[in-house]
Design an enzyme around this catalytic site. Structure first.
Site, PDB file in Angstrom:
ATOM      1  CB  ALA A 184      -1.077  -0.216   1.742  1.00 46.87           C
ATOM      2  CB  THR A 221      -5.914  -5.838   1.969  1.00 47.62           C
ATOM      3  OG1 THR A 221      -6.605  -5.921   1.277  1.00 47.62           O
ATOM      4  CG2 THR A 221      -6.956  -5.599   3.777  1.00 47.62           C
ATOM      5  CG  HIS A 228       5.515  -1.532   9.040  1.00 40.41           C
ATOM      6  ND1 HIS A 228       6.129  -0.791   8.729  1.00 40.41           N
ATOM      7  CD2 HIS A 228       5.403  -2.237   8.151  1.00 40.41           C
ATOM      8  CE1 HIS A 228       6.714  -0.981   7.420  1.00 40.41           C
ATOM      9  NE2 HIS A 228       6.002  -1.889   6.636  1.00 40.41           N
ATOM     10  NE  ARG A 263     -15.103  -3.539   6.550  1.00 40.30           N
ATOM     11  CZ  ARG A 263     -15.657  -3.916   7.896  1.00 40.30           C
ATOM     12  NH1 ARG A 263     -15.296  -5.582   7.628  1.00 40.30           N
ATOM     13  NH2 ARG A 263     -16.015  -3.292   9.027  1.00 40.30           N
TER      14      ARG A 263
HETATM   15  N1  INI Z   1       1.554  -3.127   3.104  1.00 44.10           N
HETATM   16  C1  INI Z   1       0.411  -3.444   2.998  1.00 44.10           C
HETATM   17  O1  INI Z   1      -0.293  -3.415   2.034  1.00 44.10           O
HETATM   18  N2  INI Z   1      -0.470  -3.674   3.821  1.00 44.10           N
HETATM   19  C2  INI Z   1       0.017  -3.608   4.589  1.00 44.10           C
HETATM   20  O2  INI Z   1      -1.427  -3.988   5.987  1.00 44.10           O
HETATM   21  C3  INI Z   1       1.723  -4.161   5.488  1.00 44.10           C
HETATM   22  N3  INI Z   1       2.267  -3.672   6.674  1.00 44.10           N
HETATM   23  O3  INI Z   1       1.378  -3.626   7.709  1.00 44.10           O
HETATM   24  O4  INI Z   1       3.026  -3.823   6.260  1.00 44.10           O
HETATM   25  C4  INI Z   1       2.214  -3.657   4.362  1.00 44.10           C
HETATM   26  N4  INI Z   1       3.116  -3.244   4.276  1.00 44.10           N
HETATM   27  C5  INI Z   1       4.869  -3.072   3.571  1.00 44.10           C
HETATM   28  C6  INI Z   1       4.432  -1.324   2.793  1.00 44.10           C
HETATM   29  O5  INI Z   1       3.274  -0.901   1.879  1.00 44.10           O
HETATM   30  C7  INI Z   1       5.367  -1.236   1.603  1.00 44.10           C
HETATM   31  O6  INI Z   1       5.919  -2.758   0.873  1.00 44.10           O
HETATM   32  C8  INI Z   1       7.297  -1.936   2.578  1.00 44.10           C
HETATM   33  O7  INI Z   1       7.098  -0.996   3.609  1.00 44.10           O
HETATM   34  C9  INI Z   1       8.138  -1.574   1.087  1.00 44.10           C
HETATM   35  O8  INI Z   1       8.049   0.404   1.245  1.00 44.10           O
END
Ligand code: INI
Length: 157
Positions: free
Chosen positions: A57, A81, A89, A128
């Protein structure tokens, strides 16, 4: 009285869907819901739908901006999601993704429909993504279709 209210058929639209691999097992259901709405309700041609996979995300705003700037699409649907974890984080990922996308959306001439689930647990996400509480990917796709037509109507009014 002038009433502007748009329908949801957009057979000539070009639509991009960005979807994250993180929590892919949920996102494939959101994507499936979005594709179903675009094709079956929106009558959008399969060849006019582009699906772009990104890591997570956090990466969504950059790719959303690149697609807006490309001027190739009539709408973008953003799917991801974020599920609460044991550290902070998830909170940073969720807030950067949503604030990044909304700042692009307000400065964009095309609709950017938002389907990023932010939930306490996996169960809430599943609910959802095509079960108890509908399919947020399908809802976002429907919104994108309506917004395409609404912008067109406002332009021609
Ligand atoms: N990315 C998500 O899409 N959802 C998550 O719940 C999530 N968590 O919780 O860590 C998540 N982390 C990865 C982040 O989006 C990046 O891809 C990563 O930090 C590299 O930039």
């Amino acid at each position: 009285m002038n009433l502007i209210e748009a329908g949801v058929a957009a057979p000539d639209a070009n639509i991009a869907i960005i979807v994250t691999r993180f929590n892919k097992f949920i996102n494939v259901s959101l994507l499936d819901g979005a594709l179903d709405v675009l094709k079956r309700i929106g009558q959008v041609k399969s060849e006019n739908i582009t699906v772009i996979w990104v890591p997570g995300a956090y990466e969504l705003p950059l790719i959303t901006r690149a697609l807006v700037k490309s001027s190739k699409y009539d709408a973008i649907v953003v799917i991801g999601t974020v599920i609460r974890g044991h550290t902070m984080h998830f909170k940073y990922v969720a807030s950067e993704a949503s604030s990044g996308i909304s700042s692009i959306a307000i400065n964009s001439d095309i609709p950017v429909a938002f389907s990023i689930l932010t939930t306490k647990n996996i169960e809430q996400s599943i609910e959802r993504a095509g079960t108890k509480i509908g399919n947020k990917g399908a809802e976002a796709a429907l919104t994108a279709l309506e917004m395409i037509n609404l912008l067109k109507m406002i332009k021609n009014h």
